[in-house]
Every structure is written in C-alpha cells, then in structure tokens.
Design a protein around this motif. Sequence first.
Motif, mmCIF file in Angstrom:
data_model
loop_
_atom_site.group_PDB
_atom_site.id
_atom_site.type_symbol
_atom_site.label_atom_id
_atom_site.label_comp_id
_atom_site.label_asym_id
_atom_site.label_seq_id
_atom_site.Cartn_x
_atom_site.Cartn_y
_atom_site.Cartn_z
ATOM 1 N N MET A 181 -22.086 4.450 8.237
ATOM 2 C CA MET A 181 -23.025 3.331 8.155
ATOM 3 C C MET A 181 -22.229 2.036 8.272
ATOM 4 O O MET A 181 -21.668 1.547 7.292
ATOM 5 C CB MET A 181 -23.807 3.413 6.848
ATOM 6 N N THR A 182 -22.154 1.503 9.469
ATOM 7 C CA THR A 182 -21.280 0.356 9.741
ATOM 8 C C THR A 182 -22.034 -0.973 9.775
ATOM 9 O O THR A 182 -21.510 -1.967 10.275
ATOM 10 C CB THR A 182 -20.539 0.570 11.069
ATOM 11 N N GLY A 183 -23.238 -0.996 9.239
ATOM 12 C CA GLY A 183 -24.017 -2.227 9.201
ATOM 13 C C GLY A 183 -23.766 -3.025 7.932
ATOM 14 O O GLY A 183 -22.889 -2.728 7.121
ATOM 15 N N ARG A 184 -24.541 -4.077 7.761
ATOM 16 C CA ARG A 184 -24.535 -4.929 6.568
ATOM 17 C C ARG A 184 -23.126 -5.366 6.170
ATOM 18 O O ARG A 184 -22.448 -6.077 6.904
ATOM 19 C CB ARG A 184 -25.238 -4.201 5.408
ATOM 20 N N THR A 241 -26.621 3.673 11.932
ATOM 21 C CA THR A 241 -26.679 2.224 12.088
ATOM 22 C C THR A 241 -27.062 1.894 13.520
ATOM 23 O O THR A 241 -26.509 2.485 14.447
ATOM 24 C CB THR A 241 -25.309 1.580 11.784
ATOM 25 N N ALA A 242 -27.980 0.958 13.720
ATOM 26 C CA ALA A 242 -28.257 0.456 15.059
ATOM 27 C C ALA A 242 -27.128 -0.483 15.475
ATOM 28 O O ALA A 242 -26.634 -1.261 14.659
ATOM 29 C CB ALA A 242 -29.590 -0.275 15.090
ATOM 30 N N ARG A 261 -27.671 -2.740 10.766
ATOM 31 C CA ARG A 261 -27.360 -3.218 12.114
ATOM 32 C C ARG A 261 -25.906 -3.629 12.184
ATOM 33 O O ARG A 261 -25.410 -4.351 11.312
ATOM 34 C CB ARG A 261 -28.255 -4.413 12.468
ATOM 35 N N MET A 262 -25.224 -3.178 13.229
ATOM 36 C CA MET A 262 -23.870 -3.630 13.519
ATOM 37 C C MET A 262 -23.878 -4.379 14.845
ATOM 38 O O MET A 262 -24.540 -3.954 15.797
ATOM 39 C CB MET A 262 -22.901 -2.439 13.607
ATOM 40 N N HIS A 263 -23.142 -5.461 14.924
ATOM 41 C CA HIS A 263 -23.060 -6.223 16.158
ATOM 42 C C HIS A 263 -22.324 -5.401 17.220
ATOM 43 O O HIS A 263 -21.300 -4.764 16.921
ATOM 44 C CB HIS A 263 -22.315 -7.536 15.907
ATOM 45 N N ASN A 265 -19.753 3.492 4.123
ATOM 46 C CA ASN A 265 -20.923 2.665 3.819
ATOM 47 C C ASN A 265 -20.486 1.447 3.015
ATOM 48 O O ASN A 265 -19.305 1.267 2.727
ATOM 49 C CB ASN A 265 -22.006 3.481 3.082
ATOM 50 N N ASP A 266 -21.453 0.622 2.660
ATOM 51 C CA ASP A 266 -21.162 -0.591 1.874
ATOM 52 C C ASP A 266 -21.774 -0.496 0.477
ATOM 53 O O ASP A 266 -22.167 -1.494 -0.106
ATOM 54 C CB ASP A 266 -21.682 -1.834 2.604
ATOM 55 N N TYR A 267 -21.806 0.726 -0.083
ATOM 56 C CA TYR A 267 -22.431 0.932 -1.390
ATOM 57 C C TYR A 267 -21.490 0.640 -2.559
ATOM 58 O O TYR A 267 -21.894 0.728 -3.718
ATOM 59 C CB TYR A 267 -22.912 2.376 -1.521
ATOM 60 N N GLU A 268 -20.259 0.318 -2.281
ATOM 61 C CA GLU A 268 -19.252 0.075 -3.303
ATOM 62 C C GLU A 268 -19.720 -1.033 -4.261
ATOM 63 O O GLU A 268 -20.059 -2.129 -3.844
ATOM 64 C CB GLU A 268 -17.957 -0.344 -2.603
ATOM 65 N N GLY A 269 -19.751 -0.712 -5.514
ATOM 66 C CA GLY A 269 -20.160 -1.699 -6.504
ATOM 67 C C GLY A 269 -21.624 -1.620 -6.889
ATOM 68 O O GLY A 269 -22.062 -2.316 -7.811
ATOM 69 N N ILE A 270 -22.412 -0.776 -6.202
ATOM 70 C CA ILE A 270 -23.830 -0.602 -6.552
ATOM 71 C C ILE A 270 -23.931 0.423 -7.670
ATOM 72 O O ILE A 270 -23.415 1.539 -7.556
ATOM 73 C CB ILE A 270 -24.646 -0.154 -5.327
ATOM 74 N N ALA A 271 -24.590 0.069 -8.746
ATOM 75 C CA ALA A 271 -24.715 0.963 -9.891
ATOM 76 C C ALA A 271 -25.805 2.004 -9.658
ATOM 77 O O ALA A 271 -26.744 1.795 -8.893
ATOM 78 C CB ALA A 271 -25.017 0.158 -11.147
ATOM 79 N N GLY A 272 -25.654 3.130 -10.340
ATOM 80 C CA GLY A 272 -26.644 4.194 -10.270
ATOM 81 C C GLY A 272 -26.072 5.470 -9.666
ATOM 82 O O GLY A 272 -25.235 5.420 -8.767
#
Length: 379
Positions: free
Chosen positions: A22-25, A92-93, A108-110, A293-300
């Motif tokens: 997941m290379t977006g955001r 990822t789009a 979305r990734m550029h 992905n960019d989930y690092e730091g998201i709790a749960g």
Amino acid sequence: MSAQPASSARASITLFLTGDVMTGRGIDQILPSPSSLEIHEPAMASAEGYVRLAERLNGPIPRPVDPAYIWGDALEVLSNLRPDARIINLETAVTRADDWEPKGINYRMHPGNIDCLTAAGVDCCVLANNHVLDWGASGLVETLDTLRRAGMVTVGAGRNADEAAEPAILPAPHGGRVLVFAYGESSSGVPSSWAASGQRPGVNRLTDHSDETIADIARRVAQVRRPGDIAVFSIHWGGNWGYGIDDHRRDFAHRLIDRAGLDLVHGHSSHHPLGLEVYREKLILYGCGDLINDYEGIAGYEAYRAELSLLYFASLDPGSGRLARLRMAPMRMKRLQLHRAADEEVSWLHAMLVRESRLDGYAIRRLNDDVLELTPTPD
C-alpha cells in the motif's frame, strides 16, 4: 508417511509473493513526487498526518527518500534468495485522478513515484482488490498504463471484463511460465459495482465458491496452460483481522487444487499473516498480511502485531507444481521502511505460524539467518 520434497531447489521455480503493498497516503508523501495532501477520511484530512504518526512512534523520517527506501532490508533478502518471479498485491491506485470514491479510505500514489516498485524488481502487480478503484475508472486506467510502461505485468483488473480476467504470464527458467489468475471478492470489501463488465473498467470479481465457478476457473487455466507451467491463484478475500479460516474458504482452496488444476493459492486482504497449509503437496497461503503500509503509529489490534510481516519465497517443481521449499523472511515496518525483524519478533512469528497452520507432514524451522523454512518432517 510424511510428504517428500518434489525436487531439488536448483531445478525448481521460485516465486516471491507478498500480501498488500500500500504505497499511497503517507508512503506517497515521503517519496520524491507526492500527491496532493488532501485525503477524504473522517478522521484525517491530510496524508501528512500518517507520516507524523509514524514519526511520533519511531522518530524522524527524511524527505524525500530514495524510491528504494521503503523496501529497506528486503532488498538484501531478495538479492540473496533470487526469486524467478516477483508478485505483489498492489493495493493502491497509481494516478493523478481526482475522481475519488466516497468510501472512507482512498489510496493513491503519484505516477512519478513508480520507481518505488521497480526498485524491488516487481514483475507482476495483482490489482483485484478493494482499493484499485478508489479514484474511479480513470484512476484505474492510469494505473494500468503507468505500471505497464514501467515494465510490470498487471492482473485482476482491466478496461473491460475480458482484460480483467486475463491471466498474467511471466517467463520462468528452462522455458516454463508462471500463470497468475487473480480475483477479488466481496468478503474483502470489493463492491459489486466494481466488477468489470462489457467495456466498463473494473475488477475481476469472484461472485461465489460454487462448482460452476470452479469449472469456469478450470476452463480458463486449461486454455492457456502448457507443460512446465506453474499456475497461481491470487485472491483478495476475507476480513482484515483475525486468524480464523472457515471451512467454506478452506474447501474452496482445496477444490481449486483438486478440480481447477491450480498449483498455489496466494491469499491476501488480512492486515497480518495468517496460517498456511500444504494440501496434496500444493501450497495454500490463506493470508500473507500487509507488507508495506502507513499504519505505523495507529492504535488498535496490537495483539496481531501488524507491524510484523513476511516475505514469502515458494519454490515449486515445474513438472508437477508441487511445493519443493518455502522460505519466509520476517520483517518489521519502522519509519515507513522494512527492517529485518528482531530475535523476539522472529520467534513470535514462528510461534504464530506453527499455531495457526495446518502442518501435517511438515514443520516450520528457524534457520541461522532468521529465515523460517517449511520442510517435510522425517518418517
């Protein structure tokens, strides 16, 4: 009697397989050509927020990073294990489109960041998932064009139903080929409106697990298969969390092998690795887990340790498709980059796989370089 290896590793075809990339955001934001910061989520208005969460947990991230940055230590593993084909589920789009779908989370990734995929030598991007149409049909078409211009084969989505259903065909040593058939289903969040049809771009969507569906898949495999080919079934299915694999899903995987002639089932959608199975000497990966992905730091969901992932290297006999060897390299996401897992993390992943997998006739052992290997047990 325990299972025996089908052939030596030297004669086999080795596939590198991953779960969701997941290379977006937030990932897109640290690369050289970031998309606009605006995202359309109830909890976050800027993609920069995901970078800040990761930095808050593990420290500063330089920007812009080199395109290869996100792969980190995985590049050395790839160089050492030298797979013949590299297959990822790209969730990822890759687009400049602004026609976003009102679905809560959009990746979305550029296109200017495409080198982050070529840096890892990716050969095939599976697109049959629940994020490839996050930026509409125009975003999907641009994704297809961008990936193909960069030299990657796509599968599981297309400009129409026929293109979406076409298998990816990858060259393999000694004249063989790797055939990848890709599907996405509603259990992973792929809506019926995303199904490719006629001249409408979309996903190759699996509607059910019926005998008729198995027969259709078997027909498609038989149409293109030649002696020496390896046939992979890549499927985006199931929820994001939890280790349970229901009997219905397990039975479908078995029938893909028994009746449709598939050699390997490559499952993804779960945010963490699931158990695996060797069924009649064929490998079933029920869920490979997120890789990048960019989930690092998201709790749960901390109990699942989703920051940990596996690189899968499956070596198959080209004559029979039987599993010769499976190696898994444990990784950890830190500062939006893959790092080799620490000793305790490798042990945790090992114990989880042993606990959650069906290992009749096989065992998972830890090698000296902290790679996990699935091997037949002695008689």
